[in-house]
Design a protein around this motif. Structure first.
Motif, PDB file in Angstrom:
ATOM      1  N   UNK A   7       0.856  -1.183   0.000  1.00  0.00           N
ATOM      2  CA  UNK A   7       0.000   0.000   0.000  1.00  0.00           C
ATOM      3  C   UNK A   7       0.888   1.228   0.000  1.00  0.00           C
ATOM      4  N   UNK A   8       0.402   2.306  -0.564  1.00  0.00           N
ATOM      5  CA  UNK A   8       1.233   3.510  -0.623  1.00  0.00           C
ATOM      6  C   UNK A   8       0.380   4.767  -0.685  1.00  0.00           C
ATOM      7  N   UNK A   9       1.044   5.847  -0.341  1.00  0.00           N
ATOM      8  CA  UNK A   9       0.482   7.185  -0.457  1.00  0.00           C
ATOM      9  C   UNK A   9       1.379   7.957  -1.405  1.00  0.00           C
ATOM     10  N   UNK A  10       0.784   8.665  -2.347  1.00  0.00           N
ATOM     11  CA  UNK A  10       1.551   9.468  -3.300  1.00  0.00           C
ATOM     12  C   UNK A  10       0.698  10.688  -3.662  1.00  0.00           C
ATOM     13  N   UNK A  11       0.993  11.304  -4.782  1.00  0.00           N
ATOM     14  CA  UNK A  11       0.277  12.501  -5.218  1.00  0.00           C
ATOM     15  C   UNK A  11      -0.323  12.265  -6.590  1.00  0.00           C
ATOM     16  N   UNK A  12      -1.588  12.647  -6.755  1.00  0.00           N
ATOM     17  CA  UNK A  12      -2.220  12.547  -8.070  1.00  0.00           C
ATOM     18  C   UNK A  12      -1.571  13.562  -9.012  1.00  0.00           C
ATOM     19  N   UNK A  13      -1.392  13.146 -10.239  1.00  0.00           N
ATOM     20  CA  UNK A  13      -0.815  14.019 -11.249  1.00  0.00           C
ATOM     21  C   UNK A  13      -1.861  14.921 -11.871  1.00  0.00           C
ATOM     22  N   UNK A  14      -2.447  15.764 -11.062  1.00  0.00           N
ATOM     23  CA  UNK A  14      -3.455  16.717 -11.528  1.00  0.00           C
ATOM     24  C   UNK A  14      -3.046  18.108 -11.088  1.00  0.00           C
ATOM     25  N   UNK A  23      -1.788   5.107 -13.791  1.00  0.00           N
ATOM     26  CA  UNK A  23      -0.410   5.124 -14.262  1.00  0.00           C
ATOM     27  C   UNK A  23       0.456   5.673 -13.141  1.00  0.00           C
ATOM     28  N   UNK A  24       1.636   5.104 -12.944  1.00  0.00           N
ATOM     29  CA  UNK A  24       2.525   5.522 -11.855  1.00  0.00           C
ATOM     30  C   UNK A  24       3.917   5.783 -12.430  1.00  0.00           C
ATOM     31  N   UNK A  25       4.457   6.970 -12.136  1.00  0.00           N
ATOM     32  CA  UNK A  25       5.822   7.285 -12.567  1.00  0.00           C
ATOM     33  C   UNK A  25       6.463   8.251 -11.574  1.00  0.00           C
ATOM     34  N   UNK A  26       7.742   8.476 -11.771  1.00  0.00           N
ATOM     35  CA  UNK A  26       8.483   9.403 -10.910  1.00  0.00           C
ATOM     36  C   UNK A  26       8.358  10.851 -11.381  1.00  0.00           C
ATOM     37  N   UNK A  27       7.571  11.077 -12.429  1.00  0.00           N
ATOM     38  CA  UNK A  27       7.367  12.437 -12.929  1.00  0.00           C
ATOM     39  C   UNK A  27       6.658  13.298 -11.891  1.00  0.00           C
ATOM     40  N   UNK A  54      -0.264   8.875 -11.112  1.00  0.00           N
ATOM     41  CA  UNK A  54       0.189   9.010  -9.729  1.00  0.00           C
ATOM     42  C   UNK A  54       1.673   9.342  -9.741  1.00  0.00           C
ATOM     43  N   UNK A  55       2.012  10.443  -9.076  1.00  0.00           N
ATOM     44  CA  UNK A  55       3.387  10.926  -9.030  1.00  0.00           C
ATOM     45  C   UNK A  55       4.125  10.339  -7.830  1.00  0.00           C
ATOM     46  N   UNK A  56       5.236   9.687  -8.122  1.00  0.00           N
ATOM     47  CA  UNK A  56       6.102   9.123  -7.087  1.00  0.00           C
ATOM     48  C   UNK A  56       7.489   9.743  -7.209  1.00  0.00           C
ATOM     49  N   UNK A  57       7.541  11.071  -7.053  1.00  0.00           N
ATOM     50  CA  UNK A  57       8.819  11.773  -7.198  1.00  0.00           C
ATOM     51  C   UNK A  57       9.864  11.299  -6.198  1.00  0.00           C
TER      52      UNK A  57
END
Length: 159
Positions: A10-17, A70-74, A93-96
């Motif tokens: 499970x994870x928490x990240x930021x939506x790419x919006x 979609x998940x990326x480091x962008x 989903x942004x995983x910077x």
């Protein structure tokens, strides 16, 4: 390495919006299959092809009860621009920080492009409880998944 039949991390990240809302994977479990499509980087040819292909098949995924991410480091800004440019209707989903990419053991470097700590191309299908029912990881990040096979994997979860 996250394998088939494992419980997905499970994870928490930021939506790419443009709103940069928090994304919690746990909030999306329980309503049908969840597709997590990890990709190296927005605006690169193979990643654009993959995200557009998922968009082209989005109705079929939705008819099968699945939610696609979609998940990326962008950055969220880059992902938002990417969604706008290519008409991507599902969330990115942004995983910077790279935390999610590391949890799924997908971290790669593409030195010739100056990219470090990005996601290898991979797709996971999770059932309603978060169990991995399908896993595909590219041997080469320029390869794309078999979209028909992926859709069949989603349908298998809902049968």
């Amino acid at each position: 390495m996250v394998e088939r039949s494992d419980t997905a991390p499970l994870f928490t990240a930021t939506r790419g919006t443009s709103d940069h809302e928090t994304f919690e994977l746990e909030d999306h479990l329980g309503d049908g299959p969840t597709v997590l499509a990890f990709f190296p980087g927005a605006f690169t040819p193979p990643c654009t092809n993959e995200m557009v292909a998922l968009q082209d098949n989005l109705e079929a995924f939705q008819e099968a009860g699945a939610t696609v991410f979609g998940v990326s480091a962008d950055s969220p800004f880059s992902q938002g621009a990417f969604r706008d440019e290519y008409g991507i209707e599902f969330d990115l989903v942004s995983d910077m920080s790279g935390d999610v990419i590391q949890q799924y053991d997908l971290e790669i470097d593409i030195e010739e492009l100056g990219l470090y700590g990005i996601a290898n191309r991979a797709v996971f299908v999770l059932d309603e409880t978060g169990t991995v029912t399908y896993r595909w990881i590219a041997d080469d990040p320029t390869n794309e998944p078999d979209y028909e096979e992926l859709l069949e994997a989603v349908k298998t979860v809902t049968e």
